[in-house]
Structures are given as structure tokens and as C-alpha cells.
Design an enzyme around this catalytic site. Structure first.
Site, PDB file in Angstrom:
ATOM      1  N   LYS A   1       8.739  -6.775  16.314  1.00  0.00           N
ATOM      2  CA  LYS A   1       8.345  -5.361  16.237  1.00  0.00           C
ATOM      3  C   LYS A   1       7.356  -5.019  17.348  1.00  0.00           C
ATOM      4  O   LYS A   1       6.484  -5.830  17.687  1.00  0.00           O
ATOM      5  CB  LYS A   1       7.719  -5.089  14.866  1.00  0.00           C
ATOM      6  CG  LYS A   1       7.384  -3.626  14.591  1.00  0.00           C
ATOM      7  CD  LYS A   1       6.826  -3.467  13.185  1.00  0.00           C
ATOM      8  CE  LYS A   1       6.499  -2.037  12.863  1.00  0.00           C
ATOM      9  NZ  LYS A   1       5.971  -1.873  11.476  1.00  0.00           N
TER      10      LYS A   1
ATOM     11  N   SER B   1       8.107   1.453   8.473  1.00  0.00           N
ATOM     12  CA  SER B   1       8.130   1.699   9.899  1.00  0.00           C
ATOM     13  C   SER B   1       8.895   0.640  10.702  1.00  0.00           C
ATOM     14  O   SER B   1       9.182   0.842  11.884  1.00  0.00           O
ATOM     15  CB  SER B   1       6.690   1.763  10.431  1.00  0.00           C
ATOM     16  OG  SER B   1       6.012   0.524  10.245  1.00  0.00           O
TER      17      SER B   1
ATOM     18  N   SER C   1       6.353  -1.236   4.797  1.00  0.00           N
ATOM     19  CA  SER C   1       7.109  -1.091   6.041  1.00  0.00           C
ATOM     20  C   SER C   1       8.005  -2.258   6.409  1.00  0.00           C
ATOM     21  O   SER C   1       8.724  -2.189   7.406  1.00  0.00           O
ATOM     22  CB  SER C   1       6.147  -0.798   7.198  1.00  0.00           C
ATOM     23  OG  SER C   1       5.621   0.496   7.086  1.00  0.00           O
TER      24      SER C   1
END
Length: 377
Positions: A23, A99, A123
Site C-alpha cells: 500500500k 482505504s 481499512s
């Protein structure tokens, strides 16, 4: 609609090792950490790997690139008009979840074997449930956050995604030197499961119950009366901490309009709100600990309903309730995993969430692996 912000090949030793995406809130030396935001697009390249990246490389994993994400890791939809919105592998018309949207998408599309995300208010688990993959939020503080944004947090955890528990366990063993894979792979058939009574769509609730029964696990009903209060308290904490980390970017004119609105709202969090949230944190943590004195794990749905469509999200439909069952465990710090399960009559899988005692992430994984095996029969 790419799951990646940038794709590349990075490995230390074994070029044949499993592949993983990272990420874009996690540092990789030589690449900027932009958190998928125009406001950070000109950030200098990171000078060092985050500790979890170092550990993956040392363990022979191949890093395939920076995974896309909801801007500044502050949103539940995964929609990003700057870097693009990753595809939901289960249904391209639906949101991928945020997210850690790109991480879940990349795994679900089989672009990589695994991915790392971060989970501050659901997330990892939320996108995992949306995209039909497995996602783990470890015990708070168990996995290193050195080299991960934001710097200061009482909620955020780095956690892995995978399509199979075997791979997820391998990833956890790589990023956490204390993680014992032999415990995570032990026989969990005698584990005691507490099924939490929560308000969700009936077909998802039935899928959770059916999965536990099919796995042959002894179960009983439990109540977590303060889960609603913990959800609200978790919102207050994430709002305050995100404003503290990224509020200075509001006036740059480079943030998405939706993010500006949420950050301005977050700026209104008061000291009294945080005092109240800390009080609730203590109450809810104690309630979960008491429940786990009677059972080995708690099971409940990851999301209360299937993810909404991209069209509905862009039209302004609220998604905050998506985190009603996942955000509370960020507040309490317990490990929690989302495992995909089939829902009768539906084309999408739902998420079955497994919550364990603090520091006992291995048991959470063992129960998940047992259910996964039972559902595959």
C-alpha cells in the site's frame, strides 16, 4: 482502473518467491510515499524501507509495486479520482472498499499472491469483504509501523491480504518475527466460537451461521452491548488523529473535494470528544476481553450489507455504516480477520469476521483456516 499506483519488481534474494503489493502509505526505498494524493505527488523518494518491507525482502518475497488506495487512507469507498479507482473483482459496478482498495483488488484479481494494507477503521477488513478475499488486522502494536504513514496513531495496524489462509499465514510470519505459524496452522476443530448478535442483512447473518455450523465448531450467542458506542468513539479518534496528520494539506487546493469536507468535519473533534472516546475504549475493550474469557474467538459479519455501487457512492450515498462492525476492534486493539463466505442466492461473497484475544493472532488464523477448509469440501 488500476490496483497499482506504480508497478516494479523488487526482491532481495529469491526471484521465484511469492509476490506481494505494498500500500502506498508504506515506505519503499527509492519510491515516493504519496498516499494516492495529488497533495503528496511531489514527495521525495523514501530513503529507507519500512520495517515490514525489509522483512518481506529478507524472507524472499517479490514486491510487485505500490498499491493504490483511498486518498490519505481516509475513506471507505476506495474511489480516487486522482490515481483511479481499483476494480472490485467480485463486481466491477461496486466499490472496492477503502482505504486499502488497491491491495484488496490486486489480490482478488490474482495480480499478486498477497498484499499489505493498513487498517485504522476497518481499512483492511472492509476492502477484503468487498473484494472477496482474506484480510487480517493484527493486534494493535504487534506488527511494526516504522516507515508507515501516519506516524502517530492509536488505531492503525499493518496487515496482509491473500486469497488463501496458507499464504496469509506466510505473509504474517514474514512481517512479524513473533508470529508462530505452527500455532496458526494447528487443529482448531475444538475451538469455542461466540457468535455476536448484531444488526445486519438477514442473508449475510444466515451465511455466517451456516459457515460456523459447516465447520463443526461449538458455538453460542454473545452480546457486545457497547459496540455502537465503540463505533462512534472510533470515529472521534480517527478524525482527530487524521486531522492532526493531514489537516495542513486542506489549504493546498490539491485534495479531493470529498476529502476536504471530511477533514474539515474532523477538525471539529474536541478534547471532550476524545476524553469520552477514551472512556468508551476502556469499556468496550473490557467487554470484548470478558467475552473472550468464555470463548476462543468471536464471530460476526465483517460488513452489515453488500458494498454499494460506484454510482450510488458518487451520488452521495453514505457508507459510514460499512465500518459499524469493524471500526470498534480498532478502538479495542483486538486482532480481527475477514474471511469470504458464500451467501445463498447471491453472486457476491460476504465477509465473516473473526476476533481473537490480544496477542493471539495465531488462533484467529487457525480458526479461519479451519472454516476455509470446511467450506471448500
Amino acid at each position: 482502473m488500476s490496483a497499482f499506483i506504480s508497478e516494479f519488481e523488487l526482491h532481495a534474494r529469491d526471484a521465484q518467491g511469492p509476490s506481494i503489493a505494498i500500500k502506498d502509505s508504506i515506505d519503499i526505498a527509492g519510491y515516493p510515499t504519496t498516499a494516492a494524493s495529488r497533495a503528496l505527488a511531489d514527495a521525495p523518494a523514501a530513503t529507507a524501507h519500512a520495517e515490514v518491507v525489509e522483512r518481506l525482502l529478507d524472507a524472499g518475497w517479490r514486491i510487485k509495486g505500490k498499491a493504490n488506495m483511498h486518498e490519505l487512507a481516509f475513506g471507505m469507498t476506495g474511489i480516487n479520482d486522482f490515481t483511479g479507482t481499483p476494480e472490485n473483482p467480485q463486481d466491477v459496478t461496486r466499490i472496492p472498499g477503502g482505504s486499502s482498495s488497491g491491495s484488496a483488488s490486486a489480490v482478488g484479481l490474482a495480480l499478486v499472491d498477497a498484499a499489505l494494507g493498513t487498517d485504522t477503521g476497518g481499512s483492511v477488513r472492509g476492502p477484503a469483504a468487498c473484494c472477496g478475499v482474506i484480510g487480517l488486522k493484527p493486534t494493535f502494536g504487534r506488527v511494526s509501523r516504522r516507515g508507515v504513514a501516519p506516524l502517530n496513531t492509536t488505531l492503525d495496524c499493518v496487515g496482509p491480504f491473500a486469497r488463501e489462509m496458507r499464504v496469509l499465514i506466510d505473509a504474517m510470519q514474514a512481517i512479524d518475527p513473533t508470529f508462530d505459524a505452527s500455532i496458526a496452522q494447528r487443529d482448531a476443530s475444538k475451538m469455542r466460537v461466540g457468535i455476536a448478535a448484531v444488526n445486519v442483512d438477514a442473508d449475510i447473518s444466515q451465511a455466517i451461521d451456516k459457515a460456523v455450523r459447516r465447520a463443526g465448531l461449538a458455538s453460542c450467542g454473545i452480546a457486545l452491548d457497547s459496540i455502537g458506542d465503540a463505533f462512534n468513539a472510533g470515529l472521534a479518534v480517527i478524525n482527530a488523529e487524521t486531522w492532526r496528520a493531514f489537516g495542513h494539506l486542506v489549504d493546498t487546493g490539491k485534495l479531493g473535494a470529498d476529502l476536504v469536507a471530511r477533514l474539515r468535519l474532523a477538525s471539529n473533534t474536541t478534547a471532550a470528544d476524545l476524553d469520552s472516546a477514551e472512556h468508551v475504549r476502556g469499556i468496550f475493550t473490557a467487554a470484548v476481553d470478558r467475552a473472550l474469557d468464555e470463548v476462543d474467538v468471536i464471530v460476526l459479519p465483517t460488513l452489515p450489507a453488500f458494498p454499494i455501487t460506484l454510482q450510488a457512492a458518487r451520488a452521495g450515498s453514505s457508507v459510514i455504516a460499512m465500518s459499524s462492525l469493524i471500526r470498534p476492534f480498532n478502538l479495542s486493539g483486538h486482532p480481527a480477520l475477514s474471511l469470504p463466505v458464500q451467501v445463498e442466492g447471491a453472486s457476491l461473497k460476504a465477509g465473516l469476521q473473526i476476533v481473537g484475544r490480544k496477542g493471539d493472532d495465531e488462533t484467529v488464523c487457525a480458526v479461519a483456516a479451519h472454516i476455509e477448509a470446511a467450506l471448500a469440501l
